[in-house]
Design a protein around this motif. Structure first.
Motif, short mmCIF file in Angstrom:
data_model
loop_
_atom_site.label_atom_id
_atom_site.label_comp_id
_atom_site.label_asym_id
_atom_site.label_seq_id
_atom_site.Cartn_x
_atom_site.Cartn_y
_atom_site.Cartn_z
N MET B 89 29.17 21.81 47.38
CA MET B 89 29.25 22.83 46.33
C MET B 89 29.11 24.23 46.92
O MET B 89 29.83 25.16 46.55
CB MET B 89 28.12 22.60 45.31
N ILE B 90 28.15 24.38 47.83
CA ILE B 90 27.92 25.68 48.46
C ILE B 90 29.12 26.08 49.29
O ILE B 90 29.57 27.24 49.28
CB ILE B 90 26.63 25.65 49.31
N ALA B 93 31.88 27.15 46.94
CA ALA B 93 31.60 28.46 46.35
C ALA B 93 31.76 29.57 47.40
O ALA B 93 32.34 30.62 47.13
CB ALA B 93 30.20 28.47 45.75
N MET B 96 35.32 30.32 48.09
CA MET B 96 35.92 31.10 47.02
C MET B 96 35.48 32.56 47.11
O MET B 96 36.24 33.49 46.85
CB MET B 96 35.55 30.52 45.66
N ILE B 97 34.24 32.79 47.50
CA ILE B 97 33.73 34.15 47.60
C ILE B 97 34.39 34.88 48.77
O ILE B 97 34.85 36.02 48.65
CB ILE B 97 32.20 34.16 47.78
N LEU B 114 37.16 24.86 40.21
CA LEU B 114 36.07 24.98 39.23
C LEU B 114 35.81 23.63 38.57
O LEU B 114 34.66 23.22 38.35
CB LEU B 114 36.46 26.02 38.18
N ALA B 117 33.84 21.49 40.84
CA ALA B 117 32.43 21.89 40.85
C ALA B 117 31.72 21.35 39.62
O ALA B 117 30.57 20.88 39.69
CB ALA B 117 32.33 23.41 40.91
N LEU B 121 28.55 18.81 39.45
CA LEU B 121 27.37 19.21 38.67
C LEU B 121 27.04 18.14 37.63
O LEU B 121 25.87 17.82 37.37
CB LEU B 121 27.66 20.54 37.99
N LEU B 124 25.12 15.37 39.11
CA LEU B 124 23.74 15.76 39.37
C LEU B 124 22.92 15.69 38.09
O LEU B 124 21.80 15.17 38.05
CB LEU B 124 23.70 17.18 39.95
N VAL B 125 23.49 16.21 37.00
CA VAL B 125 22.78 16.18 35.71
C VAL B 125 22.54 14.73 35.27
O VAL B 125 21.46 14.37 34.80
CB VAL B 125 23.59 16.95 34.64
N GLY B 127 22.34 12.11 37.22
CA GLY B 127 21.34 11.51 38.11
C GLY B 127 19.93 11.93 37.75
O GLY B 127 18.98 11.17 37.88
#
Lengths: 237, 406
Positions: B89-90, B93, B96-97, B114, B117, B121, B124-125, B127
């Motif tokens: 994820m990092i 991101a 993209m930055i 997106l 990502a 996410l 993760l939620v 889990g």
């Protein structure tokens, strides 16, 4: 759109949205549940007073036999849709004395002879109760024998039938220790429905030599009723 | 627009956007999935999920790849699913930055990434917050709680209240930790101090009188009649599909008076049969048990009718359905629903799936799922689909425009 962000002195849309994703991720990881000890109230409503109980018990069928003995079969290990528990009937051999039930409503008998005294127990445990090999090795330990590999322990048992159900018979004799007579265990393991029946006779080896016939009579008199379907013992030879 | 990497404040994170890093992370993810698949032979799927994927650092058993005789039960640390997913994820991101130049032509790519990502996410939620449990109800009966058979809790229930019972529960995680660290559990929310002498993830129960050679740690209660013996956890490849039946020996001390209450055996073997011990602490009586982790609901489900139909003359299931009555005093609801295979009931954030039922239609079992992140995968798929449509449509438009040029 980027002009809008620059007027506010912020990075552009890409940076902002990416930073937001990273922050949300970090916050989510940081927000782990911390509920190791909890206290909560459960109202005593008409619904809950009926239902505040563990997963539904199966219908239990129990009935006595001619000698008043009775066994209460335990639930299977599966918490959902458990089979009905079996009831067990038997005829007590002549020279055996029936003892009061104890613990899981085991049936127990004792007998005596010139060579000492012994006992027989009937017990029903839920599920496989550890499996035949584990129980055979445990009994081996009780008479002072070394444990065997699982498959070997299995193959050391004799296949029998109890009331049409497949089972295993184990005959274990330990060694004499100083002036103590050798101990012997003759035991049957019968899978019935979702439970396992153990019939175990213990005592001095020479005394059990005489009582083995009585044990066979007990096994032949056993009637197992009330479970859904018969099950094969695991890994039966 | 100037590339963002020229912004001196963002230059330090430029390395996080490395494509090489992404390739390494993907490679490690493939290895982790492979190792987790091998581990499922001997461990249950939920144990593998917790040990390999829903963790920052996985402890990989070397005997997955090498003979057990060489390595025993030795483990090596390996990046876990959450660590790899978080770094991906990092990386995404940061890329993209640092590299992404915003334009409408690239909006499709932006949406695809997106969506990815959001998908990560969502896992993760799920889990962290998803709950799965079972609710079994006899026909004509009712229930107001679901049980998670993968986890147990030590419960002390005070039934002295006129309007409500008070449940004091200790999680399995804390029980295990207390057993392994040899530290007592002491909390102001508990009426007793709990010392966990032994915690068994799986056990068999035998009569104490049958096992003369075993030392019985219990000094009071049902533990004097029964003995729990440790056995290996159930494996995923177990053809019997049995479950773990944990047990523990706990020593209890009254927190108020300091009086030792004794050592008790607690196990799901007993709690599933409504067999519990009663202790007295702080002037109150408590029912003591080790039970599957419960989630009480503010409403109750009544099983009005259970139907278990098979095709005539066969054992092939045709229809599993249960007519239930939901009584919710909080919301003022008293309604009936039918729960069928592929037709769950969604109520108050819970989803009830028809899971099992007894052959004789005496009991029905629902799988009860609560997942606050259940929408995220759908959102992610929609966003990625829109992104792909935009990206491919744009590419096709530009191609067809160039094709028309002389």
């Amino acid at each position: 759109m980027n002009c809008f962000y620059r007027r506010l002195g912020l990075p552009d849309a890409t940076t902002s949205s990416s930073a937001l994703v990273i922050m949300l991720t970090a916050m989510t990881i940081g927000c782990e549940r911390s509920d190791d000890v909890r206290v909560y109230q459960v109202p005593k409503t008409p619904e809950t007073s009926q239902t505040d109980q563990p997963i539904a018990k199966p219908r239990e069928e129990t009935s006595g036999n001619s000698n008043g003995g009775q066994l209460d079969a335990a639930r299977s290990a599966q918490p959902a849709a458990t089979p009905a528990t079996p009831s067990i009937h038997y005829i007590v051999p002549e020279n055996w004395t029936e003892q009061p039930g104890d613990g899981m409503r085991t049936a127990a008998f004792t007998f005596e002879g010139d060579l000492g005294s012994g006992q027989v127990t009937l017990i029903v445990l839920p599920g496989q109760a550890g499996g035949p090999a584990a129980n055979i090795n445990r009994w081996r330990g009780q008479v002072g024998l070394e444990p065997l590999p699982e498959q070997t322990a299995f193959e050391s048992a004799t296949q029998i039938t109890v009331d049409g159900q497949p089972g295993l018979l184990v005959d274990l004799t330990g060694a004499e220790i100083s002036d103590q007579p050798a101990q012997r265990i003759v035991a049957a393991i019968v899978m019935h429905g979702g439970s396992t029946l153990f019939v175990k006779m213990t005592g001095p080896a020479e005394l059990l030599e005489v009582e083995t016939e009585a044990l066979n009579q007990l096994l032949e008199s056993l009637r197992l009723t009330g479970a859904d379907q018969p099950q094969q013992p695991d890994d039966s030879p | 627009m100037r590339p963002l990497a020229e912004n001196r404040y963002l230059r330090p994170i430029a390395w996080l956007a490395s494509l090489k890093l992404a390739v390494v992370l993907f490679g490690l993810s493939i290895v982790l999935v492979f190792l987790g698949t091998l581990a499922q032979v001997d461990q249950g799927i939920w144990a593998v999920m917790d040990q390999y994927f829903r963790t920052l650092i996985a402890q990989v058993e070397l005997n997955l790849l090498l003979p057990t005789g060489w390595v025993g039960r030795a483990t090596v640390p390996f990046p876990g699913g959450w660590l790899l997913g978080g770094l991906l994820m990092i990386n995404l991101a940061a890329a993209m930055i640092v590299r992404f130049r915003w334009s409408w032509r690239k909006s499709g790519l932006l949406l695809i990434h997106l969506g990815l990502a959001v998908l990560l996410l969502g896992e993760l939620v799920t889990g962290l917050y998803a709950e799965e449990a079972q609710m079994t109800i006899p026909e004509g009966g009712s229930s107001n709680f679901a049980e998670d058979i993968r986890e147990v809790e030590l419960a002390l229930v005070d039934r002295s209240g006129r309007l409500a019972d008070e449940h004091h529960v200790v999680s399995q995680r804390l029980l295990r930790r207390a057993a392994s660290n040899n530290r007592a559990i002491e909390d102001a929310q508990l009426p007793v101090r709990v010392e966990v002498l032994r915690f068994m993830s799986n056990s068999i129960l035998t009569s104490a009188t049958m096992s003369e050679s075993w030392i019985n740690p219990a000094t009071r209660g049902l533990g004097r009649r029964f003995l729990a013996v440790q056995r290996d956890p159930v494996a995923a490849a177990d053809t019997d599909q049995t479950i773990d039946m944990p047990a523990a020996y706990v020593e209890l001390i009254d927190r108020q008076s300091g009086r030792a209450l004794g050592t008790y055996l607690v196990t799901t073997w007993l709690s599933n049969r409504d067999m519990t011990d009663t202790i007295e602490a702080g002037g109150k009586r408590y029912e003591l048990s080790l039970r599957f982790r419960r989630a009480y609901k503010p409403y109750a489900l009544h099983a009005v009718q259970i139907d278990n139909d098979h095709y005539v003359g066969t054992n092939i299931p045709r229809n599993f359905s249960t007519r239930v009555r939901v009584v919710d005093r909080l919301r003022g609801q008293d309604r009936q629903f039918v729960i069928r295979m592929n037709q769950p009931l969604r109520y108050a954030g819970d989803t009830y799936y028809q899971s099992q039922m007894a052959v004789d239609e005496s009991t029905t079992t629902f799988q009860v799922v609560r997942n606050p992140g259940w929408l995220l995968p759908y959102i992610a798929c929609i966003v990625m689909t829109v992104g792909m449509i935009i990206q491919f449509a744009g590419s096709f438009w530009r191609f067809s425009a160039r094709a028309g040029e002389p």
